[in-house]
Write an enzyme that holds these catalytic residues in place. Structure first.
Site, PDB file in Angstrom:
ATOM      1  N   GLU A   7      -9.554  -1.058   4.420  1.00 33.84           N
ATOM      2  CA  GLU A   7      -8.198  -0.517   4.358  1.00 33.84           C
ATOM      3  C   GLU A   7      -8.000   0.555   5.420  1.00 33.84           C
ATOM      4  OE1 GLU A   7      -6.392  -1.144   0.142  1.00 33.84           O
ATOM      5  OE2 GLU A   7      -7.476   0.743   0.186  1.00 33.84           O
TER       6      GLU A   7
ATOM      7  N   GLY B  25       0.387   2.222   2.514  1.00 33.49           N
ATOM      8  CA  GLY B  25       1.661   2.756   2.038  1.00 33.49           C
ATOM      9  C   GLY B  25       2.634   3.113   3.142  1.00 33.49           C
TER      10      GLY B  25
ATOM     11  N   GLU C 271      -7.749   7.449  -0.692  1.00 38.54           N
ATOM     12  CA  GLU C 271      -7.045   8.551  -1.362  1.00 38.54           C
ATOM     13  C   GLU C 271      -8.030   9.413  -2.145  1.00 38.54           C
ATOM     14  OE1 GLU C 271      -4.094   6.085  -3.254  1.00 38.54           O
ATOM     15  OE2 GLU C 271      -3.213   5.711  -1.290  1.00 38.54           O
TER      16      GLU C 271
ATOM     17  N   SER D   5      -0.482  -2.144   3.184  1.00 41.12           N
ATOM     18  CA  SER D   5       0.852  -2.727   3.359  1.00 41.12           C
ATOM     19  C   SER D   5       0.861  -4.258   3.354  1.00 41.12           C
ATOM     20  CB  SER D   5       1.521  -2.181   4.630  1.00 41.12           C
ATOM     21  OG  SER D   5       1.670  -0.773   4.533  1.00 41.12           O
TER      22      SER D   5
ATOM     23  N   ASN E  95      -3.785  -2.661  -6.759  1.00 42.97           N
ATOM     24  CA  ASN E  95      -4.183  -1.274  -6.978  1.00 42.97           C
ATOM     25  C   ASN E  95      -2.925  -0.536  -7.405  1.00 42.97           C
ATOM     26  OD1 ASN E  95      -5.034   1.354  -6.901  1.00 42.97           O
ATOM     27  ND2 ASN E  95      -5.427   1.417  -4.696  1.00 42.97           N
ATOM     28  N   TRP E  96      -2.823  -0.319  -8.694  1.00 44.29           N
ATOM     29  CA  TRP E  96      -1.582   0.280  -9.215  1.00 44.29           C
ATOM     30  C   TRP E  96      -1.466   1.764  -8.887  1.00 44.29           C
ATOM     31  CZ3 TRP E  96      -0.324  -1.881 -14.815  1.00 44.29           C
ATOM     32  CH2 TRP E  96      -0.185  -3.280 -14.733  1.00 44.29           C
ATOM     33  N   LYS E  97      -2.583   2.400  -8.507  1.00 44.33           N
ATOM     34  CA  LYS E  97      -2.609   3.847  -8.233  1.00 44.33           C
ATOM     35  C   LYS E  97      -2.084   4.629  -9.439  1.00 44.33           C
ATOM     36  CE  LYS E  97      -2.407   2.765  -3.401  1.00 44.33           C
ATOM     37  NZ  LYS E  97      -2.109   3.207  -2.047  1.00 44.33           N
TER      38      LYS E  97
ATOM     39  N   HIS F  31     -11.873   4.678  -2.654  1.00 43.57           N
ATOM     40  CA  HIS F  31     -10.559   4.499  -2.014  1.00 43.57           C
ATOM     41  C   HIS F  31     -10.288   5.705  -1.118  1.00 43.57           C
ATOM     42  CE1 HIS F  31      -6.236   4.210  -1.460  1.00 43.57           C
ATOM     43  NE2 HIS F  31      -6.369   2.924  -1.738  1.00 43.57           N
TER      44      HIS F  31
ATOM     45  N   GLY G 168      -1.429  -2.456  -2.839  1.00 48.75           N
ATOM     46  CA  GLY G 168      -0.892  -1.295  -3.545  1.00 48.75           C
ATOM     47  C   GLY G 168       0.540  -1.536  -3.992  1.00 48.75           C
ATOM     48  N   GLY G 169       1.469  -1.017  -3.225  1.00 45.81           N
ATOM     49  CA  GLY G 169       2.891  -1.046  -3.593  1.00 45.81           C
ATOM     50  C   GLY G 169       3.393  -2.396  -4.081  1.00 45.81           C
TER      51      GLY G 169
HETATM   52  P1  PGA Z   1      -0.446  -0.391   0.014  1.00 46.29           P
HETATM   53  O1  PGA Z   1      -1.783   0.261  -0.597  1.00 46.29           O
HETATM   54  O2  PGA Z   1      -0.525  -1.868  -0.219  1.00 46.29           O
HETATM   55  O3  PGA Z   1       0.680   0.256  -0.758  1.00 46.29           O
HETATM   56  O4  PGA Z   1      -0.417  -0.043   1.461  1.00 46.29           O
HETATM   57  C1  PGA Z   1      -3.005  -0.391  -0.491  1.00 46.29           C
HETATM   58  C2  PGA Z   1      -4.093   0.432  -1.112  1.00 46.29           C
HETATM   59  O5  PGA Z   1      -4.110   1.669  -0.953  1.00 46.29           O
HETATM   60  O6  PGA Z   1      -4.996  -0.111  -1.774  1.00 46.29           O
END
Ligand code: PGA
Length: 247
Positions: free
Chosen positions: A166, A172, A96, A212, A9-11, A94, A233-234
């Site tokens: 999640e 994050g 967010e 994470s 997930n590149w966001k 998601h 994500g990250g």
């Molecule tokens: P993260 O994000 O791996 O940076 O914690 C995961 C996500 O929000 O899909």
């Protein structure tokens, strides 16, 4: 046996030219025929990424879409547009988007149906806040998100969907859920799908863990019986993603 699926997930990261460079960098690292690998990327990166991963096993995903067919919805992107651009997965709901953009369970359910209509596989996200975990309502909250998201979706479509668990407190933050915590919720998600559709569908639907995930914790998480891969994500923006795919 469920096939593993690891999605990045590149966001809101990577300009189109940076995206192409990242795809090149990851090319030799993620080509694992035993795993479905998906890059869920910002809308503007979809076409260059689809071009950059041509000839590899990587699939392209979107991070969101709108549920209406087309028309006066300034700024939105439709399922037809995603499909035509080469998208095969879409992240929906998601945390967010739920928290920062006010997405409701009802809107997510409509998006699920639209994605399915266009042959795009939804990766539907669910997860609890730290407060909900501390209040002991994690499982009931997750089940209500799953039930709302799948409302009115037929069994033959549900079995192809992906659910990403999640925990919001793990996104994050560098604070991963323990593999036991993650497994407990992923198992509950599968039980919820079994309640809705029966054991056969529950056995086919894939459940990911996200929050994470990194190269050092991926193998332990992905080895749990009800965790079929991860939403990352990250760490999906780095070469480390290759080690996660191969975990
Ligand atoms: P993260 O994000 O791996 O940076 O914690 C995961 C996500 O929000 O899909």
């Amino acid at each position: 046996m469920r096939r593993r699926i690891v999605a990045g997930n590149w966001k809101m990261n990577m300009t189109p030219s940076e995206a192409v460079i990242l795809c090149e960098k990851l090319k030799g690292l993620v080509n694992n025929p035993e795993v479905d690998v998906v890059y869920c990327v910002p809308a503007i990166d979809i076409m260059p990424v689809a071009e950059a991963v041509k000839g590899t096993l990587v699939k392209v995903g979107a991070e969101n879409m709108y549920f209406e067919e087309k028309g006066a919805y300034t700024g939105e992107i439709s399922a037809a547009m995603l499909k035509d651009a080469g998208v095969s997965y879409v992240i929906l709901g998601h945390s967010e988007r739920r928290m920062l953009f006010g997405e409701t369970d009802e809107a997510i359910n409509k998006k699920m149906k639209k994605a399915i209509e266009y042959g795009i596989t939804p990766i539907m996200c669910c997860g609890e806040t730290l407060k909900q975990r501390e209040d002991g309502i994690t499982l009931s909250h997750i089940k209500s998100q799953v039930k709302a998201g799948f409302d009115g979706i037929k069994a033959e479509d549900a079995e192809n969907c992906v659910i990403a668990y999640e925990p919001i407190w793990a996104i994050g933050t560098g604070k991963t859920a323990t593999s036991e915590q993650a497994e407990e919720v992923c198992r509950a998600i599968r039980e919820c799908i079994a309640e809705l559709y029966g054991a056969e569908v529950a056995d086919k639907l894939r459940v990911q863990y996200g929050g994470s995930v990194n190269a050092s914790n991926a193998a332990e998480l992905f080895n749990m019986p009800d965790i079929d891969g991860g939403l990352v994500g990250g760490a999906s923006l780095k070469e480390e993603f290759g080690s996660i795919v191969n975990a």
